[in-house]
Each structure stands twice: as structure tokens, then as C-alpha cells.
Design a protein around this motif. Structure first.
Motif, PDB file in Angstrom:
ATOM      1  N   ALA A   4      17.184  -0.213   3.470  1.00 13.95           N
ATOM      2  CA  ALA A   4      17.841   1.020   3.915  1.00 13.95           C
ATOM      3  C   ALA A   4      16.773   2.099   3.905  1.00 13.95           C
ATOM      4  O   ALA A   4      15.913   2.123   3.017  1.00 13.95           O
ATOM      5  CB  ALA A   4      18.989   1.393   2.989  1.00 13.95           C
ATOM      6  N   ASP A  35      12.180   6.276   5.506  1.00 13.98           N
ATOM      7  CA  ASP A  35      12.880   7.275   6.313  1.00 13.98           C
ATOM      8  C   ASP A  35      11.900   8.203   7.011  1.00 13.98           C
ATOM      9  O   ASP A  35      12.046   8.507   8.192  1.00 13.98           O
ATOM     10  CB  ASP A  35      13.812   8.098   5.418  1.00 13.98           C
ATOM     11  CG  ASP A  35      14.348   9.332   6.118  1.00 13.98           C
ATOM     12  OD1 ASP A  35      15.204   9.183   6.999  1.00 13.98           O
ATOM     13  OD2 ASP A  35      13.886  10.454   5.783  1.00 13.98           O
ATOM     14  N   ARG A  47      15.370   4.826   2.793  1.00 14.90           N
ATOM     15  CA  ARG A  47      15.518   5.783   1.692  1.00 14.90           C
ATOM     16  C   ARG A  47      14.203   6.445   1.300  1.00 14.90           C
ATOM     17  O   ARG A  47      14.211   7.519   0.705  1.00 14.90           O
ATOM     18  CB  ARG A  47      16.101   5.085   0.462  1.00 14.90           C
ATOM     19  CG  ARG A  47      17.487   4.487   0.669  1.00 14.90           C
ATOM     20  CD  ARG A  47      17.893   3.655  -0.539  1.00 14.90           C
ATOM     21  NE  ARG A  47      18.033   4.472  -1.740  1.00 14.90           N
ATOM     22  CZ  ARG A  47      18.010   3.982  -2.976  1.00 14.90           C
ATOM     23  NH1 ARG A  47      17.825   2.682  -3.176  1.00 14.90           N
ATOM     24  NH2 ARG A  47      18.160   4.783  -4.010  1.00 14.90           N
ATOM     25  N   ASN A  56      21.208  13.241  -5.173  1.00 12.88           N
ATOM     26  CA  ASN A  56      21.180  12.557  -3.880  1.00 12.88           C
ATOM     27  C   ASN A  56      19.745  12.372  -3.394  1.00 12.88           C
ATOM     28  O   ASN A  56      19.496  11.555  -2.508  1.00 12.88           O
ATOM     29  CB  ASN A  56      21.975  13.369  -2.853  1.00 12.88           C
ATOM     30  CG  ASN A  56      22.135  12.636  -1.535  1.00 12.88           C
ATOM     31  OD1 ASN A  56      22.519  11.475  -1.521  1.00 12.88           O
ATOM     32  ND2 ASN A  56      21.828  13.306  -0.438  1.00 12.88           N
ATOM     33  N   ARG A  57      18.825  13.149  -3.999  1.00 11.12           N
ATOM     34  CA  ARG A  57      17.409  13.044  -3.598  1.00 11.12           C
ATOM     35  C   ARG A  57      16.530  13.225  -4.831  1.00 11.12           C
ATOM     36  O   ARG A  57      16.819  14.056  -5.696  1.00 11.12           O
ATOM     37  CB  ARG A  57      17.047  14.105  -2.557  1.00 11.12           C
ATOM     38  CG  ARG A  57      15.594  14.028  -2.063  1.00 11.12           C
ATOM     39  CD  ARG A  57      15.345  15.002  -0.938  1.00 11.12           C
ATOM     40  NE  ARG A  57      14.000  14.853  -0.381  1.00 11.12           N
ATOM     41  CZ  ARG A  57      13.053  15.791  -0.416  1.00 11.12           C
ATOM     42  NH1 ARG A  57      13.315  16.973  -0.978  1.00 11.12           N
ATOM     43  NH2 ARG A  57      11.873  15.584   0.104  1.00 11.12           N
ATOM     44  N   SER A  92      20.090   8.874  -1.763  1.00  4.99           N
ATOM     45  CA  SER A  92      19.861   8.435  -0.387  1.00  4.99           C
ATOM     46  C   SER A  92      18.425   8.654   0.056  1.00  4.99           C
ATOM     47  O   SER A  92      17.995   8.086   1.053  1.00  4.99           O
ATOM     48  CB  SER A  92      20.812   9.165   0.567  1.00  4.99           C
ATOM     49  OG  SER A  92      20.531  10.552   0.586  1.00  4.99           O
ATOM     50  N   ARG A  93      17.678   9.509  -0.682  1.00 13.79           N
ATOM     51  CA  ARG A  93      16.280   9.771  -0.350  1.00 13.79           C
ATOM     52  C   ARG A  93      15.454   9.819  -1.634  1.00 13.79           C
ATOM     53  O   ARG A  93      15.820  10.504  -2.585  1.00 13.79           O
ATOM     54  CB  ARG A  93      16.118  11.100   0.401  1.00 13.79           C
ATOM     55  CG  ARG A  93      16.809  11.149   1.766  1.00 13.79           C
ATOM     56  CD  ARG A  93      16.108  10.266   2.790  1.00 13.79           C
ATOM     57  NE  ARG A  93      16.738  10.361   4.102  1.00 13.79           N
ATOM     58  CZ  ARG A  93      17.733   9.586   4.525  1.00 13.79           C
ATOM     59  NH1 ARG A  93      18.227   8.651   3.720  1.00 13.79           N
ATOM     60  NH2 ARG A  93      18.248   9.726   5.727  1.00 13.79           N
TER      61      ARG A  93
END
Length: 492
Positions: free
Chosen positions: A324, A351, A326, A246-247, A294-295
Motif C-alpha cells: 500500500a 506514495d 504509505r 495518521n502520519r 496512512s503515511r
């Protein structure tokens, strides 16, 4: 002792050291590559500690340890660790700490030396530490959600100072690395609560006591299923994951426009071919593998805006991804101005931004951020602060590596962050990335309780400006607890 006896003793010490030094390669391999059926790093050191007694004699342990410390920079770390363990076993606590510190001063990845130091400090003959009990029911999401690429072409779950064991290499398929045997063993260590491959010193989640129980950490349904079935003997591959990270933290290029003494001895820039090779690898294999992340952080190793490769990555990213938030950008801030923001079309993609600054005034900045200009930094910080306030991205954090040159500016740095519009401040202890000699590091490392300036550091850490919610004290948290305890006792 007459000259002949001294000569005989020195020869005996040298012979013992030569024998112990020969085991260093095996120790480093065990430390980096844990595997079933192999002796663990501690097992090798315990065996070496046993050899010390027979080779130098129990009565000579003090002399042998002092002899090693006289030229510790030329002694293998396995030898120093073995001598430290032998001292713990004989309850020579002070010498055990000094021997372990000699390792920690040159290699911040050595988890055993950190444990030996802390065990000696609390006189724990079995090497158990209070933090071990605290960790038993805690959960860390990193090995289940995150990867970090490194400039030495290894891949980790997080910062190599926090979790030094690599799970694979950059030139391997990322899917294979993600579920390698070592990756699964590290996940096992988290779920079983032993955290065998994690630093109690440098990981801010551990040193700051920020981990929580599995049920409180928002783990995915796949991880929850793994946790429930981890002891099932019929499922040997329990710790493999279908979900991808996810990262991602991309730290595989050290190129930078500065040569900060805490990080490097000179300006580092990879050449065009190296950059092109990384472009091909990252923009293809890793772009697909990380498509669901997401990151994505760029970078923990240098500066993204001074790197050909990372500039190419950012251009590719903003051109091929929908808007987005990210990206997490980690930079020294000197090259991130309005023109760069617009040229890379970062609008809607960012982000958070983390700025490594390490100083609250121009004079100190010129020393600890060698090659930088404080006035330019402040100008860019004001621009970024205004952007953050306007909602262009959610987090602007200023980072500060605590060392002898700057520790008195810690409270002022927290105030500076607020002044320029940051909504986060992060402090961390100095580490030796191979840029310091042992003596240079010991001189700069005010976090060492034996450093002459350590009491003053504790006074600084008791400052009320550091109680602000925007301040993260990271790996300094144990010292903050000491500082507040001392302040409380003084008030009483």
C-alpha cells in the motif's frame, strides 16, 4: 565621554548583562516546557526587560543594546530578547529588530525573537501581529494527526522549526507521548486560535496562509467533538485523543552521505550499536503505534539510504506490510537508483519522494550539497521521473533551501524540476541548525530584509516561472507577496 566614564559604563553594562544572562536557563525551560502554574517565556523576558531600565538607565538603553550586539555570539538569547523588548517599549524600533535578529541568526527555534522582530518592523508596542488575527479562526490538523521523531530523542507534532516545543521523548511509550500534558496544551492552542507554540516564519501553512477553518479542513469526528466541547469545565482531559497518528515523520537518525553546509559541518553516521538500539525501539513500539498510519515519512533529518537504521526499517517495512502506498521518502537522491529500489523491494509501498537538491547547476551544487555529484543526481532524477510518470508513486518533489549561494537559481530550479519529470517544487528559507556562526548565517540569509542581496531576491521571486501550480513557495510566501507588490508598483 572620558575614559573613566566609559570604563564605568562598560562595568555597569557588564554587570547588567551578567544578571540577565543568569536567567537564560529558566527562559529556555519555559520555552521548551510550557506548563500551568509556571511563568511563560514572555513573562520572564518582560520581567528582565524591566530590570534593564533600573540597571543601565533609560538614557543608556541605546548604548547597552549596541554594546550587546558587538559580541552578540557570547550573550545569552534571553538577554538579547529582553533588550529587544525594552527597545520596543521605548519605541527604538531599529535597535529592537537588530537585537531580535541576533537571536534569530543563531537559534531558529526562538518564537519570541521572531515575534519581537516582526513587532518592531511594524511598530507594534504590544507585540500583536496581523497574522495573529488571521489565525484566530484557523485550524491545523498536525497536532491531531501527526508526530515527528527527532535525532535529539524528542518527539514533536511536526518539524521542530515550525513547532519547537517537544511533546515527549523517544524513549517514552508513544501512547504516553501522544497525549502528554504538553501535547494537550498545544492542541488547546490550535483550537483556541492563539498558536502560541507555532512559528509564524517557518511553518509553511502559516507563512503561506494555507490554513482554513475547522469545518473546511476535514477533521475527524473525534476532533470535531473535542472542538465543540473544549470549553466545558467538567472535562479537564478534553484534548486527549483515542485515535493514533495518521502520519509519522521519522527523523531520529541524522546519518547521511553528504555534509551540506546548511545542515551540518561534517558527514554524520551513527554507529552499529546506536542503529541496533533504534531498530529495536522503532520496529517494536512505534511499529505497533503507527500501524494505522496512512503515511510514514523517512526521513527529515538525514538520508534514508545512507542510514543503517533507516535501511533496516525500510527492509522490515516492505517485508512485513502489505503493498500500500504509505511511504514518503525524503532523500538527497544520490543513492536512490534502480538497483536500490529493487533491492529494498519498494514496489507498491511508496506514495511520494522528495529530493533535496538546492541547485540548478553543477557548480552551485558542489558548494551547497557538499560531497554530492550533480551528474549522478540528474541520472537518478530522470529514473525517478520516469517511474512517477509510469505510476509507481504519485508525487516527485524537488526541494530547495534558499541562501546567498543559490538564490539566483530559484526560477531555473523550477524549470529543472519539470524537465526531469517532477510534479512538485518546494522552496524554503535558510535556517541555522547550529552549523553557522551568527555572522556566517547573517551573510547567507538573503531572506533577511536587511541583507544587501534581499532586493535582488525579491526580483528573482517575481519571476513568472514561480507562478506555476507545481511550485510551493512555503516559508518564502511573505517575500513573494513583497516581490509582487513591488513589481506592481513599478509597473504603475
Amino acid at each position: 565621554m572620558d575614559a573613566v566614564c566609559i570604563e564605568d559604563q562598560t562595568a555597569r553594562f557588564q554587570k547588567a548583562a551578567d544578571f540577565l544572562n543568569a536567567g537564560n536557563s529558566s527562559y529556555l525551560d519555559a520555552r521548551r516546557n510550557p506548563a500551568s502554574g509556571k511563568k511563560a517565556a514572555l513573562d520572564l523576558i518582560a520581567a528582565a526587560a524591566g530590570e534593564i531600565g533600573s540597571r543601565v538607565g533609560g538614557q543608556s538603553l541605546q548604548g547597552f543594546g549596541e554594546w550587546l550586539l558587538k559580541d552578540a555570539g557570547k550573550v545569552r538569547i534571553s538577554t538579547l530578547n529582553a533588550a529587544s523588548l525594552a527597545c520596543i517599549q521605548s519605541e527604538n524600533w531599529d535597535l529592537a529588530k537588530r537585537l531580535a535578529n541576533a537571536v534569530n541568526s543563531v537559534d531558529h527555534h526562538d518564537l519570541l525573537a521572531q515575534r519581537l522582530h516582526d513587532a518592531a518592523a511594524i511598530k507594534s508596542s504590544d507585540l500583536s501581529l496581523p497574522v495573529d488575527d488571521w489565525l484566530k479562526d484557523k485550524f491545523c490538523k498536525a497536532p491531531f494527526e501527526q508526530i515527528e521523531t527527532r535525532a535529539n530523542e524528542t518527539v514533536h507534532f511536526c518539524c521542530s522549526a515550525w513547532q519547537p516545543v517537544p511533546i515527549g521523548r523517544l524513549d517514552q511509550k508513544p501512547e504516553r507521548v501522544w497525549n502528554s500534558d504538553v501535547a494537550k496544551e498545544i492542541r488547546r492552542s490550535i483550537l483556541d486560535g492563539d498558536y502560541s507554540y507555532c512559528s509564524r516564519w517557518h511553518c509553511p501553512m502559516i507563512s503561506g496562509r494555507r490554513l482554513r477553518k475547522l469545518e473546511q479542513m476535514g477533521a475527524s469526528s473525534e476532533v470535531m467533538t473535542i472542538a465543540k466541547g473544549r470549553n466545558a469545565p467538567e472535562k479537564p482531559d478534553t484534548f486527549s485523543l483515542k485515535q493514533t497518528p495518521n502520519r509519522a515523520i521519522l527523523s531520529h537518525d541524522r546519518s547521511c552521505n553528504l555534509s551540506c553546509p546548511s545542515c551540518r559541518t561534517k558527514v554524520i553516521q551513527i554507529n552499529r550499536k546506536q542503529s541496533a538500539d533504534l531498530d529495536s525501539l522503532i520496529n517494536k513500539d512505534y511499529a505497533d503505534f503507527l500501524s494505522a498510519a496512512s503515511r510514514i515519512k523517512v526521513t527529515g533529518s538525514g538520508d534514508p539510504f545512507a542510514s543503517r537504521h533507516f535501511l533496516n526499517f525500510l527492509k522490515h517495512f516492505t517485508a512485513t506490510n502489505t503493498r500500500a502506498q504509505r511511504l514518503q521518502l525524503h532523500t538527497n537522491g544520490l543513492l536512490l537508483d534502480e538497483a536500490t529500489w529493487n533491492r529494498l523491494d519498494l514496489w507498491g509501498h511508496v506514495d511520494s519522494i522528495w529530493i533535496s537538491a538546492d541547485a540548478a547547476d553543477a557548480e552551485t551544487y558542489s558548494v551547497v550539497r557538499r560531497g554530492g555529484t550533480f551528474e549522478r543526481l540528474l541520472s537518478n532524477l530522470r529514473f525517478l521521473g520516469n517511474m512517477r510518470r509510469a505510476g509507481a508513486f504519485s508525487k516527485l518533489r524537488l526541494d530547495f533551501v534558499v541562501q546567498k549561494q543559490n538564490f539566483r537559481e530559484v526560477p531555473a530550479f523550477a524549470s529543472l524540476a519539470q524537465h526531469v519529470g517532477a510534479n512538485g517544487v518546494y522552496f524554503l528559507r535558510l535556517r541555522n541548525w547550529g552549523t553557522f556562526t551568527q555572522q556566517e548565517f547573517e551573510d547567507q540569509n538573503v531572506c533577511d530584509p536587511s541583507h544587501p542581496d534581499h532586493p535582488e531576491l525579491l526580483s528573482v521571486l517575481a519571476d513568472q516561472r514561480l507562478r506555476n501550480p507545481l511550485v510551493e513557495l512555503g516559508s518564502l510566501q511573505p517575500f513573494v507577496r513583497d516581490a509582487l507588490d513591488r513589481q506592481h508598483k513599478s509597473a504603475c
